[in-house]
Motif scaffolding. Structure first.
Motif, mmCIF file in Angstrom:
data_model
loop_
_atom_site.group_PDB
_atom_site.id
_atom_site.type_symbol
_atom_site.label_atom_id
_atom_site.label_comp_id
_atom_site.label_asym_id
_atom_site.label_seq_id
_atom_site.Cartn_x
_atom_site.Cartn_y
_atom_site.Cartn_z
ATOM 1 N N GLN A 103 -73.147 -13.343 45.362
ATOM 2 C CA GLN A 103 -72.033 -13.041 46.277
ATOM 3 C C GLN A 103 -72.712 -11.823 47.261
ATOM 4 N N VAL A 104 -71.775 -11.629 48.237
ATOM 5 C CA VAL A 104 -72.334 -10.700 49.459
ATOM 6 C C VAL A 104 -71.594 -9.274 48.724
ATOM 7 N N ALA A 105 -72.486 -8.193 49.015
ATOM 8 C CA ALA A 105 -72.183 -7.141 48.543
ATOM 9 C C ALA A 105 -71.296 -6.359 49.799
ATOM 10 N N PRO A 106 -70.836 -5.213 49.458
ATOM 11 C CA PRO A 106 -69.931 -4.528 50.541
ATOM 12 C C PRO A 106 -70.763 -4.276 51.859
ATOM 13 N N LYS A 107 -72.027 -3.760 51.503
ATOM 14 C CA LYS A 107 -72.882 -3.549 52.586
ATOM 15 C C LYS A 107 -73.323 -4.802 53.196
ATOM 16 N N GLY A 108 -73.541 -5.855 52.459
ATOM 17 C CA GLY A 108 -73.581 -7.451 53.249
ATOM 18 C C GLY A 108 -72.347 -7.648 54.102
ATOM 19 N N ARG A 109 -71.348 -7.404 53.795
ATOM 20 C CA ARG A 109 -69.870 -7.850 54.469
ATOM 21 C C ARG A 109 -69.809 -7.063 55.676
ATOM 22 N N HIS A 110 -70.190 -5.784 55.626
ATOM 23 C CA HIS A 110 -70.318 -4.807 57.188
ATOM 24 C C HIS A 110 -71.476 -5.455 58.005
ATOM 25 N N PHE A 111 -72.537 -5.598 57.202
ATOM 26 C CA PHE A 111 -73.751 -6.200 58.111
ATOM 27 C C PHE A 111 -73.160 -7.616 58.751
ATOM 28 N N TYR A 112 -72.689 -8.323 58.116
ATOM 29 C CA TYR A 112 -72.111 -9.691 58.548
ATOM 30 C C TYR A 112 -71.192 -9.809 59.589
ATOM 31 N N LYS A 113 -70.261 -8.739 59.402
ATOM 32 C CA LYS A 113 -69.134 -8.591 60.465
ATOM 33 C C LYS A 113 -69.528 -8.018 61.727
ATOM 34 N N SER A 114 -70.510 -6.819 61.489
ATOM 35 C CA SER A 114 -71.279 -6.410 62.784
ATOM 36 C C SER A 114 -72.042 -7.202 63.545
ATOM 37 N N ASN A 115 -72.868 -8.253 62.930
ATOM 38 C CA ASN A 115 -73.705 -9.174 63.654
ATOM 39 C C ASN A 115 -73.169 -10.479 63.994
ATOM 40 N N TRP A 116 -72.095 -11.103 63.115
ATOM 41 C CA TRP A 116 -71.823 -12.495 63.478
ATOM 42 C C TRP A 116 -70.320 -12.576 63.271
ATOM 43 N N GLY A 117 -69.519 -11.654 62.740
ATOM 44 C CA GLY A 117 -68.309 -11.955 62.707
ATOM 45 C C GLY A 117 -67.294 -11.289 63.376
#
Length: 73
Positions: A59-73
């Protein structure tokens, strides 16, 4: 972060964004790489606190969610 790590993170994010998991088998199918080839990239993502590994899969960790949204989402 390498290209393959970006792809892995995106695949895990899509699979786990609603609380699910992405299994190693699914990652192997999505990337056409074996577990042996994927493991170093997964460990790098875990060390960066971008993903977490459970017995059920990844699963994506909270830090990974933030990274994903700031780069692709």
């Amino acid at each position: 972060m390498s290209v393959i790590e970006n792809q892995i993170l995106q695949d895990i994010y899509r699979a786990s964004s609603e609380g699910g998991f992405l299994t190693m088998r699914d990652l192997e199918l999505n990337t056409s790489l074996t577990e042996w080839n994927l493991r170093p990239h997964l460990e790098d993502l875990k060390e960066a606190s971008l993903i977490v590994e459970h017995p059920e899969g990844f699963q994506v960790a909270p830090k990974g969610r933030h990274f994903y949204k700031s780069n692709w989402g």
